[in-house]
Scaffold this active site. Sequence first.
Site, PDB file in Angstrom:
ATOM      1  N   TRP A 131       4.080   1.561   6.854  1.00  0.00           N
ATOM      2  CA  TRP A 131       3.439   0.868   5.724  1.00  0.00           C
ATOM      3  C   TRP A 131       3.890   1.554   4.428  1.00  0.00           C
ATOM      4  CZ3 TRP A 131      -1.892   2.161   3.452  1.00  0.00           C
ATOM      5  CH2 TRP A 131      -2.262   1.209   2.493  1.00  0.00           C
ATOM      6  N   ASP A 212      -3.856   5.505  12.366  1.00  0.00           N
ATOM      7  CA  ASP A 212      -4.233   4.538  11.334  1.00  0.00           C
ATOM      8  C   ASP A 212      -4.513   3.215  12.032  1.00  0.00           C
ATOM      9  OD1 ASP A 212      -4.570   2.971   9.127  1.00  0.00           O
ATOM     10  OD2 ASP A 212      -2.543   3.237   8.311  1.00  0.00           O
ATOM     11  N   LYS A 247      -9.168  -6.250   7.201  1.00  0.00           N
ATOM     12  CA  LYS A 247      -8.581  -7.391   7.903  1.00  0.00           C
ATOM     13  C   LYS A 247      -9.542  -7.967   8.939  1.00  0.00           C
ATOM     14  CE  LYS A 247      -5.111  -6.333   5.501  1.00  0.00           C
ATOM     15  NZ  LYS A 247      -4.135  -5.316   5.632  1.00  0.00           N
TER      16      LYS A 247
HETATM   17  N1  PMP Z   1      -2.897   1.066   6.893  1.00  0.00           N
HETATM   18  C1  PMP Z   1      -2.075   0.046   7.153  1.00  0.00           C
HETATM   19  C2  PMP Z   1      -1.053   0.193   8.222  1.00  0.00           C
HETATM   20  C3  PMP Z   1      -2.184  -1.140   6.430  1.00  0.00           C
HETATM   21  O1  PMP Z   1      -1.362  -2.159   6.695  1.00  0.00           O
HETATM   22  C4  PMP Z   1      -3.193  -1.244   5.428  1.00  0.00           C
HETATM   23  C5  PMP Z   1      -3.367  -2.502   4.629  1.00  0.00           C
HETATM   24  N2  PMP Z   1      -2.271  -3.212   4.315  1.00  0.00           N
HETATM   25  C6  PMP Z   1      -4.002  -0.152   5.200  1.00  0.00           C
HETATM   26  C7  PMP Z   1      -3.836   0.985   5.963  1.00  0.00           C
HETATM   27  C8  PMP Z   1      -5.047  -0.144   4.104  1.00  0.00           C
HETATM   28  O2  PMP Z   1      -6.042  -1.051   4.255  1.00  0.00           O
HETATM   29  P1  PMP Z   1      -7.157  -1.280   3.160  1.00  0.00           P
HETATM   30  O3  PMP Z   1      -6.860  -2.579   2.526  1.00  0.00           O
HETATM   31  O4  PMP Z   1      -8.422  -1.276   3.938  1.00  0.00           O
HETATM   32  O5  PMP Z   1      -7.115  -0.156   2.185  1.00  0.00           O
END
Ligand code: PMP
Length: 397
Positions: A131, A212, A247
């Site tokens: 990410w 994560d 999500k």
């Molecule tokens: N980790 C990963 C792998 C993600 O894809 C995301 C969101 N795109 C997050 C963490 C962060 O999520 P949040 O919107 O809850 O901050």
Amino acid sequence: MKFDSLSPMPADPILGLMTQYRQDSHPQKIDLGVGVYKDEAGNTPILACVKAAEQHRIDTEETKVYIGPTGSADFNSLISELCFGITHQVIEQNRVRTVSTPGGTGALRVAADFIKRVNPNAVIWVSDPTWANHTGLFEAAGITVKTYPYYDHENKTLKFEEMLACLEQVSSDDVVLLHACCHNPSGMDLTQAQWDQIAVLAKDKGFTPLIDMAYQGFGDGVDADAYGVRKVADTVSNLILCSSCSKNFGLYRERIGACSIVGKDANAADIAFSVLLYVVRCIYSMPPAHGAAIVETILASQELKQQWLDELAVMRNRINGNRQMLVDQLKALGVKRDFSFISNQKGMFSFLGITPDQVAEIQTKHSVYMVDSSRISIAGIGEGNVEYLAKSIADIL
Ligand code: PMP
């Protein structure tokens, strides 16, 4: 100090893409950039269970007084039970300590500052690719970020042997970040057998896994997606888990997630927890409460929890259905290239596997928007656009 010494930071490529998409008047334009769940109509609606929980909160909330750095105790225990499983040994042995955080990103930042306090020289190993925000986030906390081999773009597979060989060399003072499920950006997850191997390796080498989990329930189901978390927690004595409710509860803008620390015993967990709370106080003092209240209301009610599981299944099935639909359409058009990997991958994203030039071409010629790496957001596909999308892909190939 003068602000004029600053030079501009590069803009977020996805935000730029969204602007271009909005300005495009093509009637069949498709947005495969942004990483949020969308229904067939292209909307990201509020889940009905969330609406019900929110109403309950409005009716019963009695104060807006400070909640404290841990956030809601009920949310913290319910979310860790959801992630680890209610009967998991780390819960029964009282080895987990959890704080509510501002989203999964907040959880990762808390974890980063916690790691910095455990070992100021720690290196965090992240998958190549990972990410986009992982690297900046850990570097911002003063942690060195290195990568381990992960996705094989050529063969659309996992570079598992290379990953293992790299992690064999990781120091016991370091941290290895693993995606629990629905790997962002590749969609390529570890199999259960591979998780078993990683868990043993972490134990043998002594590095600390940081898992994560931003998409629990989006891959195969709430429990199936937590296989790796639970296996690793079964095997090692120290673990960090960062989870997000953005999500799976559709609570993106409420900013709710959790950071859990697993210690070797209850006493060690208490000490780690005191450090975790100190870290929280130094960043944002206390988390927002609204999202946590919604999630805990849902998870504490048998009826709302079932409703949530049903709504989550609808999102999951749509995403998995979209994957298959695109593969089938490409096949039906006689496209020679094998895209079946898309239906084997999991979660919100996959790499389509086209070049940056082809990404530019499909955008200018067909108004199909994706980031340069050809990462596509599967939720942007639907019955209404899949044929046009497949034709556009066939054309630029
Ligand atoms: N980790 C990963 C792998 C993600 O894809 C995301 C969101 N795109 C997050 C963490 C962060 O999520 P949040 O919107 O809850 O901050």
